[in-house]
Design an enzyme around this catalytic site. Structure first.
Site, PDB file in Angstrom:
ATOM      1  N   MET A  30       8.858  -3.189   3.650  1.00 38.53           N
ATOM      2  CA  MET A  30      10.107  -2.444   3.820  1.00 38.53           C
ATOM      3  C   MET A  30      10.249  -2.004   5.275  1.00 38.53           C
ATOM      4  O   MET A  30      11.059  -1.118   5.581  1.00 38.53           O
ATOM      5  CB  MET A  30      10.146  -1.239   2.888  1.00 38.53           C
ATOM      6  CG  MET A  30      10.089  -1.654   1.417  1.00 38.53           C
ATOM      7  SD  MET A  30      10.831  -0.456   0.310  1.00 38.53           S
ATOM      8  CE  MET A  30       9.792   0.956   0.594  1.00 38.53           C
ATOM      9  N   ALA A  32       9.233  -0.368   9.113  1.00 35.87           N
ATOM     10  CA  ALA A  32       8.517   0.796   9.665  1.00 35.87           C
ATOM     11  C   ALA A  32       7.029   0.448   9.698  1.00 35.87           C
ATOM     12  O   ALA A  32       6.188   1.137   9.111  1.00 35.87           O
ATOM     13  CB  ALA A  32       8.795   2.069   8.868  1.00 35.87           C
ATOM     14  N   HIS A  37       0.400  -2.818   7.382  1.00 37.94           N
ATOM     15  CA  HIS A  37       1.222  -4.028   7.279  1.00 37.94           C
ATOM     16  C   HIS A  37       0.643  -5.143   8.157  1.00 37.94           C
ATOM     17  O   HIS A  37       0.548  -6.292   7.739  1.00 37.94           O
ATOM     18  CB  HIS A  37       2.645  -3.760   7.764  1.00 37.94           C
ATOM     19  CG  HIS A  37       3.399  -2.725   6.991  1.00 37.94           C
ATOM     20  ND1 HIS A  37       3.707  -1.490   7.523  1.00 37.94           N
ATOM     21  CD2 HIS A  37       3.921  -2.739   5.745  1.00 37.94           C
ATOM     22  CE1 HIS A  37       4.395  -0.802   6.623  1.00 37.94           C
ATOM     23  NE2 HIS A  37       4.536  -1.526   5.542  1.00 37.94           N
ATOM     24  N   GLN A  61      14.261  -0.035  -6.048  1.00 38.55           N
ATOM     25  CA  GLN A  61      12.965   0.571  -6.368  1.00 38.55           C
ATOM     26  C   GLN A  61      12.899   2.060  -6.032  1.00 38.55           C
ATOM     27  O   GLN A  61      11.866   2.690  -6.198  1.00 38.55           O
ATOM     28  CB  GLN A  61      11.822  -0.200  -5.695  1.00 38.55           C
ATOM     29  CG  GLN A  61      11.740  -0.055  -4.189  1.00 38.55           C
ATOM     30  CD  GLN A  61      10.706  -1.012  -3.596  1.00 38.55           C
ATOM     31  OE1 GLN A  61      10.901  -2.218  -3.601  1.00 38.55           O
ATOM     32  NE2 GLN A  61       9.601  -0.466  -3.099  1.00 38.55           N
ATOM     33  N   LYS A 149      -3.507  -0.464  -0.996  1.00 41.20           N
ATOM     34  CA  LYS A 149      -2.916   0.880  -0.941  1.00 41.20           C
ATOM     35  C   LYS A 149      -2.020   1.125  -2.156  1.00 41.20           C
ATOM     36  O   LYS A 149      -2.019   2.190  -2.744  1.00 41.20           O
ATOM     37  CB  LYS A 149      -2.128   0.984   0.362  1.00 41.20           C
ATOM     38  CG  LYS A 149      -1.042   2.029   0.413  1.00 41.20           C
ATOM     39  CD  LYS A 149      -1.592   3.360   0.846  1.00 41.20           C
ATOM     40  CE  LYS A 149      -0.580   4.468   0.701  1.00 41.20           C
ATOM     41  NZ  LYS A 149       0.771   4.122   1.074  1.00 41.20           N
ATOM     42  N   ASP A 150      -1.233   0.083  -2.519  1.00 40.01           N
ATOM     43  CA  ASP A 150      -0.349   0.188  -3.684  1.00 40.01           C
ATOM     44  C   ASP A 150      -1.006  -0.554  -4.845  1.00 40.01           C
ATOM     45  O   ASP A 150      -0.559  -1.630  -5.259  1.00 40.01           O
ATOM     46  CB  ASP A 150       1.025  -0.388  -3.342  1.00 40.01           C
ATOM     47  CG  ASP A 150       1.707   0.402  -2.241  1.00 40.01           C
ATOM     48  OD1 ASP A 150       2.428   1.347  -2.549  1.00 40.01           O
ATOM     49  OD2 ASP A 150       1.475   0.092  -1.049  1.00 40.01           O
ATOM     50  N   ARG A 187       5.682   6.542   5.198  1.00 38.14           N
ATOM     51  CA  ARG A 187       6.175   7.892   4.884  1.00 38.14           C
ATOM     52  C   ARG A 187       5.398   8.985   5.617  1.00 38.14           C
ATOM     53  O   ARG A 187       5.813  10.143   5.582  1.00 38.14           O
ATOM     54  CB  ARG A 187       6.134   8.131   3.372  1.00 38.14           C
ATOM     55  CG  ARG A 187       7.154   7.280   2.621  1.00 38.14           C
ATOM     56  CD  ARG A 187       7.253   7.657   1.159  1.00 38.14           C
ATOM     57  NE  ARG A 187       8.445   7.095   0.544  1.00 38.14           N
ATOM     58  CZ  ARG A 187       8.472   5.969  -0.188  1.00 38.14           C
ATOM     59  NH1 ARG A 187       7.371   5.288  -0.395  1.00 38.14           N
ATOM     60  NH2 ARG A 187       9.613   5.537  -0.711  1.00 38.14           N
TER      61      ARG A 187
HETATM   62  P1  AMP Z   1       5.805  -1.254   2.136  1.00 36.32           P
HETATM   63  O1  AMP Z   1       6.476  -1.551   3.432  1.00 36.32           O
HETATM   64  O2  AMP Z   1       5.418   0.175   1.954  1.00 36.32           O
HETATM   65  O3  AMP Z   1       6.565  -1.818   0.952  1.00 36.32           O
HETATM   66  O4  AMP Z   1       4.429  -2.047   2.155  1.00 36.32           O
HETATM   67  C1  AMP Z   1       4.390  -3.439   2.359  1.00 36.32           C
HETATM   68  C2  AMP Z   1       3.009  -3.934   2.046  1.00 36.32           C
HETATM   69  O5  AMP Z   1       2.062  -3.316   2.929  1.00 36.32           O
HETATM   70  C3  AMP Z   1       2.570  -3.610   0.615  1.00 36.32           C
HETATM   71  O6  AMP Z   1       1.868  -4.704   0.063  1.00 36.32           O
HETATM   72  C4  AMP Z   1       1.670  -2.422   0.820  1.00 36.32           C
HETATM   73  O7  AMP Z   1       0.687  -2.278  -0.193  1.00 36.32           O
HETATM   74  C5  AMP Z   1       1.024  -2.755   2.154  1.00 36.32           C
HETATM   75  N1  AMP Z   1       0.489  -1.540   2.783  1.00 36.32           N
HETATM   76  C6  AMP Z   1       1.152  -0.380   3.012  1.00 36.32           C
HETATM   77  N2  AMP Z   1       0.319   0.547   3.547  1.00 36.32           N
HETATM   78  C7  AMP Z   1      -0.896  -0.054   3.644  1.00 36.32           C
HETATM   79  C8  AMP Z   1      -2.172   0.377   4.105  1.00 36.32           C
HETATM   80  N3  AMP Z   1      -2.374   1.608   4.582  1.00 36.32           N
HETATM   81  N4  AMP Z   1      -3.189  -0.505   4.064  1.00 36.32           N
HETATM   82  C9  AMP Z   1      -3.004  -1.758   3.573  1.00 36.32           C
HETATM   83  N5  AMP Z   1      -1.827  -2.229   3.131  1.00 36.32           N
HETATM   84  C10 AMP Z   1      -0.786  -1.390   3.155  1.00 36.32           C
END
Ligand code: AMP
Length: 284
Positions: A30, A32, A37, A61, A149-150, A187
């Site tokens: 997403m 940022a 990432h 979501q 993380k998720d 966040r």
């Molecule tokens: P998001 O932009 O929050 O949807 O995250 C995109 C991807 O990055 C997802 O697969 C998350 O699980 C992964 N991600 C986010 N934060 C972390 C982190 N601290 N360590 C590893 N992967 C992460």
């Protein structure tokens, strides 16, 4: 790096690479972007010929009272970071592109989607699986990269891939943390300096659980209590959940811990909801 905004353009770009026999690694995000990432981008870079990254803040979501409108969108910075990683394809579609007018088709993985974050954020995983299914159809990756993380998201996506027979290998990267242990998250920018310190309670709660588990404690009720006590010492944190569950089904562990067990926590610090987790591996 080619920046693409439509499914049609993405199909043509990918078709060209496929014809040339290249493998495609895909990292959905997403935006940022932070090192969490980028660790996934680097894993894809190491294992695939072509790396595609999507940046899409997926409205379906987010719950009605959540942070969709204020979610950070530093597109220029993200673009530069991905270019520096040698990414070939950046997919950054509009909401209208991903959700054509009057679209009424959704993907819902019944079972795990109602657990952990799915319980506290009704409809969240339905939004995630719907958009990831669309992205897989558009990018047709050989491998897709997700962060531990998720952890609940990983369980839900893995099941979706199995259930719908997507020809995609799911690769999971470890949690990337700040030097003091806070899991990186887009966040975290919402946190004031004081809240940033209070947020460390999530990691401390997991440390307490790991410590007890390593010294032989295998009763999930006792481990849960350890995490609960740690949170109780930080009144600024409002616990959403502390769960010890099966890593695949996300069903609660009862009795004693025998198989790899996901210990996941979610808490609000002020208005910011944070999550973290660890996997407990019992000795054979
Ligand atoms: P998001 O932009 O929050 O949807 O995250 C995109 C991807 O990055 C997802 O697969 C998350 O699980 C992964 N991600 C986010 N934060 C972390 C982190 N601290 N360590 C590893 N992967 C992460």
């Amino acid at each position: 790096m080619l920046t693409i905004t439509t499914a049609h353009q993405m199909h043509s770009a990918v078709a060209g690479f496929r014809k040339a026999g290249r493998t495609i690694g895909f990292v959905p995000t997403m935006g940022a972007l932070h090192d969490g990432h980028l660790s996934l981008v680097r894993a894809a870079r190491a294992q695939c010929d072509i790396v595609a990254v999507s940046i899409f803040v997926n409205p379906t979501q987010f719950g009605p009272t959540e942070d969709l409108a204020k979610y950070p969108r530093p597109f220029e910075r993200d673009h530069a970071l991905l270019e520096a990683e040698g990414v070939e394809l950046l997919f950054a579609p509009s909401v209208e592109e991903m959700y054509p007018a009057r679209a009424t088709t959704f993907v819902n993985v019944e079972g795990p989607s109602e657990r952990l974050d799915g319980k506290s954020r009704p409809g969240h995983f339905r939004g995630v699986t719907t958009v990831v299914a669309k992205l897989f159809n558009i990018v047709t990756p050989d491998r897709a990269y997700f962060g531990q993380k998720d952890a609940a998201q990983v369980a839900v996506i893995r099941k979706m891939v199995r259930d719908l027979l997507f020809p995609v290998e799911i690769i999971v990267g470890p949690i990337v943390r700040e030097a003091d242990g806070l899991a990186m998250s887009s966040r975290n920018v919402y946190l004031s300096p004081e809240q940033r310190k209070q947020a460390l309670v999530l990691r401390r709660a997991l440390d307490a659980v790991e410590e007890a588990f390593c010294s032989g404690q295998v009763d999930p009720t006792v481990l849960h209590e350890r995490a609960h006590q740690t949170f109780a010492a930080e009144p600024a944190a409002v616990v959403d959940y502390i769960e010890l569950v099966d890593t695949d089904t996300l069903e609660p562990i009862t009795g004693r811990i025998k198989l790899p067990t996901l210990c996941a926590v979610a808490a609000k610090i002020g208005n910011t909801r944070l999550i973290d987790n660890t996997v407990l591996h019992p000795r054979k």
